[in-house]
Design a protein around this motif. Structure first.
Motif, PDB file in Angstrom:
ATOM      1  N   UNK A   1     -25.162 -61.222  -5.868  1.00  0.00           N
ATOM      2  CA  UNK A   1     -24.841 -62.206  -4.845  1.00  0.00           C
ATOM      3  C   UNK A   1     -23.353 -62.384  -4.640  1.00  0.00           C
ATOM      4  N   UNK A   2     -22.545 -62.076  -5.669  1.00  0.00           N
ATOM      5  CA  UNK A   2     -21.098 -62.163  -5.512  1.00  0.00           C
ATOM      6  C   UNK A   2     -20.442 -60.800  -5.673  1.00  0.00           C
ATOM      7  N   UNK A   3     -21.069 -59.950  -6.476  1.00  0.00           N
ATOM      8  CA  UNK A   3     -20.407 -58.709  -6.867  1.00  0.00           C
ATOM      9  C   UNK A   3     -21.396 -57.549  -6.875  1.00  0.00           C
TER      10      UNK A   3
ATOM     11  N   UNK B   1     -17.621 -49.654 -12.141  1.00  0.00           N
ATOM     12  CA  UNK B   1     -16.795 -50.283 -11.111  1.00  0.00           C
ATOM     13  C   UNK B   1     -17.453 -51.585 -10.667  1.00  0.00           C
ATOM     14  N   UNK B   2     -16.637 -52.489 -10.166  1.00  0.00           N
ATOM     15  CA  UNK B   2     -17.167 -53.693  -9.540  1.00  0.00           C
ATOM     16  C   UNK B   2     -16.515 -53.830  -8.178  1.00  0.00           C
ATOM     17  N   UNK B   3     -17.178 -54.607  -7.325  1.00  0.00           N
ATOM     18  CA  UNK B   3     -16.699 -54.721  -5.953  1.00  0.00           C
ATOM     19  C   UNK B   3     -17.241 -56.027  -5.396  1.00  0.00           C
ATOM     20  N   UNK B   4     -16.385 -56.897  -4.876  1.00  0.00           N
ATOM     21  CA  UNK B   4     -16.896 -58.145  -4.300  1.00  0.00           C
ATOM     22  C   UNK B   4     -17.820 -57.844  -3.124  1.00  0.00           C
ATOM     23  N   UNK B   5     -18.870 -58.648  -2.970  1.00  0.00           N
ATOM     24  CA  UNK B   5     -19.808 -58.366  -1.879  1.00  0.00           C
ATOM     25  C   UNK B   5     -19.120 -58.442  -0.523  1.00  0.00           C
ATOM     26  N   UNK B   6     -18.029 -59.223  -0.459  1.00  0.00           N
ATOM     27  CA  UNK B   6     -17.303 -59.336   0.808  1.00  0.00           C
ATOM     28  C   UNK B   6     -16.729 -58.010   1.274  1.00  0.00           C
ATOM     29  N   UNK B   7     -16.531 -57.072   0.339  1.00  0.00           N
ATOM     30  CA  UNK B   7     -15.944 -55.774   0.699  1.00  0.00           C
ATOM     31  C   UNK B   7     -16.988 -54.760   1.143  1.00  0.00           C
TER      32      UNK B   7
ATOM     33  N   UNK C   1     -40.420 -57.654  -1.479  1.00  0.00           N
ATOM     34  CA  UNK C   1     -39.731 -57.967  -0.232  1.00  0.00           C
ATOM     35  C   UNK C   1     -39.512 -59.475  -0.119  1.00  0.00           C
ATOM     36  N   UNK C   2     -40.564 -60.228  -0.483  1.00  0.00           N
ATOM     37  CA  UNK C   2     -40.442 -61.683  -0.445  1.00  0.00           C
ATOM     38  C   UNK C   2     -39.352 -62.189  -1.385  1.00  0.00           C
ATOM     39  N   UNK C   3     -39.277 -61.594  -2.579  1.00  0.00           N
ATOM     40  CA  UNK C   3     -38.264 -62.021  -3.549  1.00  0.00           C
ATOM     41  C   UNK C   3     -36.859 -61.709  -3.037  1.00  0.00           C
ATOM     42  N   UNK C   4     -36.698 -60.519  -2.426  1.00  0.00           N
ATOM     43  CA  UNK C   4     -35.375 -60.150  -1.920  1.00  0.00           C
ATOM     44  C   UNK C   4     -34.986 -61.072  -0.772  1.00  0.00           C
ATOM     45  N   UNK C   5     -35.943 -61.377   0.096  1.00  0.00           N
ATOM     46  CA  UNK C   5     -35.656 -62.302   1.197  1.00  0.00           C
ATOM     47  C   UNK C   5     -35.249 -63.668   0.658  1.00  0.00           C
ATOM     48  N   UNK C   6     -36.005 -64.148  -0.347  1.00  0.00           N
ATOM     49  CA  UNK C   6     -35.690 -65.451  -0.930  1.00  0.00           C
ATOM     50  C   UNK C   6     -34.287 -65.448  -1.512  1.00  0.00           C
ATOM     51  N   UNK C   7     -33.957 -64.342  -2.185  1.00  0.00           N
ATOM     52  CA  UNK C   7     -32.649 -64.213  -2.820  1.00  0.00           C
ATOM     53  C   UNK C   7     -31.546 -64.247  -1.772  1.00  0.00           C
ATOM     54  N   UNK C   8     -31.757 -63.493  -0.679  1.00  0.00           N
ATOM     55  CA  UNK C   8     -30.694 -63.413   0.316  1.00  0.00           C
ATOM     56  C   UNK C   8     -30.507 -64.726   1.051  1.00  0.00           C
ATOM     57  N   UNK C   9     -31.613 -65.432   1.311  1.00  0.00           N
ATOM     58  CA  UNK C   9     -31.422 -66.722   1.975  1.00  0.00           C
ATOM     59  C   UNK C   9     -30.774 -67.713   1.009  1.00  0.00           C
ATOM     60  N   UNK C  10     -31.084 -67.559  -0.281  1.00  0.00           N
ATOM     61  CA  UNK C  10     -30.442 -68.437  -1.268  1.00  0.00           C
ATOM     62  C   UNK C  10     -28.943 -68.158  -1.336  1.00  0.00           C
ATOM     63  N   UNK C  11     -28.567 -66.865  -1.314  1.00  0.00           N
ATOM     64  CA  UNK C  11     -27.149 -66.505  -1.349  1.00  0.00           C
ATOM     65  C   UNK C  11     -26.446 -66.986  -0.087  1.00  0.00           C
ATOM     66  N   UNK C  12     -27.169 -66.956   1.035  1.00  0.00           N
ATOM     67  CA  UNK C  12     -26.559 -67.390   2.292  1.00  0.00           C
ATOM     68  C   UNK C  12     -26.347 -68.904   2.278  1.00  0.00           C
ATOM     69  N   UNK C  13     -27.287 -69.626   1.645  1.00  0.00           N
ATOM     70  CA  UNK C  13     -27.207 -71.089   1.608  1.00  0.00           C
ATOM     71  C   UNK C  13     -26.078 -71.563   0.721  1.00  0.00           C
ATOM     72  N   UNK C  14     -26.118 -71.111  -0.517  1.00  0.00           N
ATOM     73  CA  UNK C  14     -25.163 -71.608  -1.500  1.00  0.00           C
ATOM     74  C   UNK C  14     -24.420 -70.447  -2.117  1.00  0.00           C
ATOM     75  N   UNK C  15     -23.116 -70.422  -1.930  1.00  0.00           N
ATOM     76  CA  UNK C  15     -22.331 -69.365  -2.564  1.00  0.00           C
ATOM     77  C   UNK C  15     -22.545 -69.436  -4.076  1.00  0.00           C
ATOM     78  N   UNK C  16     -22.892 -68.330  -4.674  1.00  0.00           N
ATOM     79  CA  UNK C  16     -23.199 -68.313  -6.100  1.00  0.00           C
ATOM     80  C   UNK C  16     -21.916 -68.401  -6.908  1.00  0.00           C
ATOM     81  N   UNK C  17     -22.039 -68.998  -8.081  1.00  0.00           N
ATOM     82  CA  UNK C  17     -20.985 -69.038  -9.113  1.00  0.00           C
ATOM     83  C   UNK C  17     -19.684 -68.325  -8.750  1.00  0.00           C
ATOM     84  N   UNK C  18     -18.606 -68.722  -9.347  1.00  0.00           N
ATOM     85  CA  UNK C  18     -17.325 -68.063  -9.053  1.00  0.00           C
ATOM     86  C   UNK C  18     -17.378 -66.574  -9.344  1.00  0.00           C
ATOM     87  N   UNK C  19     -16.842 -65.786  -8.435  1.00  0.00           N
ATOM     88  CA  UNK C  19     -16.872 -64.339  -8.619  1.00  0.00           C
ATOM     89  C   UNK C  19     -15.936 -63.941  -9.744  1.00  0.00           C
ATOM     90  N   UNK C  20     -16.323 -62.983 -10.559  1.00  0.00           N
ATOM     91  CA  UNK C  20     -15.413 -62.500 -11.591  1.00  0.00           C
ATOM     92  C   UNK C  20     -14.280 -61.726 -10.948  1.00  0.00           C
TER      93      UNK C  20
END
Lengths: 62, 234
Positions: free
Chosen positions: B158-160, B220-226, B41-60
């Motif tokens: 984080x992006x896809x 299949x792939x799907x941008x997280x924005x969708x 749970x801690x790792x997932x929280x850390x990951x999500x706050x990291x994704x919220x802070x800095x948009x990860x690498x360009x999405x494919x």
């Protein structure tokens, strides 16, 4: 062994009981915190990778 | 020294040994799960706050996973022992979600699933290989043998959202069979380069003489924005 400890604890029966409880909890804490995590890799249940190493071994390329 | 004292001491030692064994079983079956759930749970929280802070690498490119052979030329390397994605397998339960951490060290696998560092990243050409505990430490792969062809394995970096489809029933092999995590895994039935995923865990359930392997290919792939893919919203 336990009788010897009991006889050397101070106070009346109630105080001794409380001290015994604290001692038991301290032992359990030490076991869970230090002893079991050390002993656990000696058992094989953690081997989940295909690098051919035994328990305690590192992953594919450490 | 009386016989009585010897017998009494021996009995006390036996009782102590028994209590130790019971405590160890409690630790092994129950406490490791508590610790792993907490850590994951801690790792997932850390990951999500990291994704919220800095948009990860360009999405494919979201469409057609077969289109471009390689995405960003030089992606930031994953940090050892750190989470970089989450994995969902609806077959294991709707709320089955575990972080994927870089490398397969013993300490890493206590906190979630481990990515074989030498293998591909999610969505890339090659084999994205992940190891996980079958028993203890939260039992993430407890239901591994229930995987069937067509089952979804969904990875979010984080992006896809990457949706992989299991190719066949889990395959049993020996621990030295490292070819199962090759870019084109041996025994999987896959031919030629592709975007594959491999899951490994121990077999039998409480042993380590063999390994159980599941292979999947990117569907299949799907941008997280969708939003979440349909496999996770049913």
């Amino acid at each position: 062994m336990y009788g010897w400890i009991w006889r050397h604890l101070p106070g009346n029966a109630w105080v001794r009981g409380v001290i015994s409880l604290v001692l038991v909890l301290a032992v359990v804490y030490a076991l869970f915190q230090y002893v079991f995590p050390w002993a656990e890799p000696l058992l094989p249940f953690g081997d989940v990778t295909v690098d051919g190493e035994s328990a305690g071994g590192a992953g594919a390329d450490q | 020294m009386s016989v009585r004292l010897v017998v009494r001491t021996f009995s006390e030692l036996c009782i102590t040994a028994g209590a130790l064994i019971i405590l160890f079983v409690v630790y092994f079956l129950f406490w490791t799960g508590v610790k792993a759930a907490d850590a994951a749970e801690g790792e997932i929280d850390a990951l999500q706050s990291q994704w919220a802070r800095e948009p990860v690498a360009p999405a494919p490119p979201p469409a057609s996973p077969e289109a471009s052979p390689s995405k960003s030329p030089d992606p930031v390397p994953y940090r050892a022992g750190k989470p970089f994605a989450t994995m969902h397998i609806p077959r294991f339960g709707a709320d089955w979600e575990w972080p994927v951490l870089e490398n397969t060290a013993v300490g890493t696998l206590k906190k979630g699933l481990g990515h074989y560092s030498a293998t591909a990243r999610p969505g890339d050409t090659g084999n994205f290989a992940v190891a996980g505990h079958r028993r203890t430490y939260g039992d993430p792969f407890k239901d591994f043998p229930r995987l069937r062809p067509g089952d979804a394995v969904v990875v979010n970096d984080g992006t896809t959202w990457f949706t992989y489809r299991v190719a066949k029933k889990p395959h049993r092999t020996v621990p030295t069979d490292t070819a199962v995590v090759d870019p084109v895994p041996r025994g999987s039935g896959f031919e030629g380069a592709g975007r594959y995923l491999t899951l490994t865990t121990c077999e039998p359930e409480w042993g380590s003489s063999h390994r159980l392997i599941a292979w999947a290919h990117l569907d299949a792939t799907r941008p997280v924005g969708d939003g979440r893919p349909p496999e996770l919203t049913d």
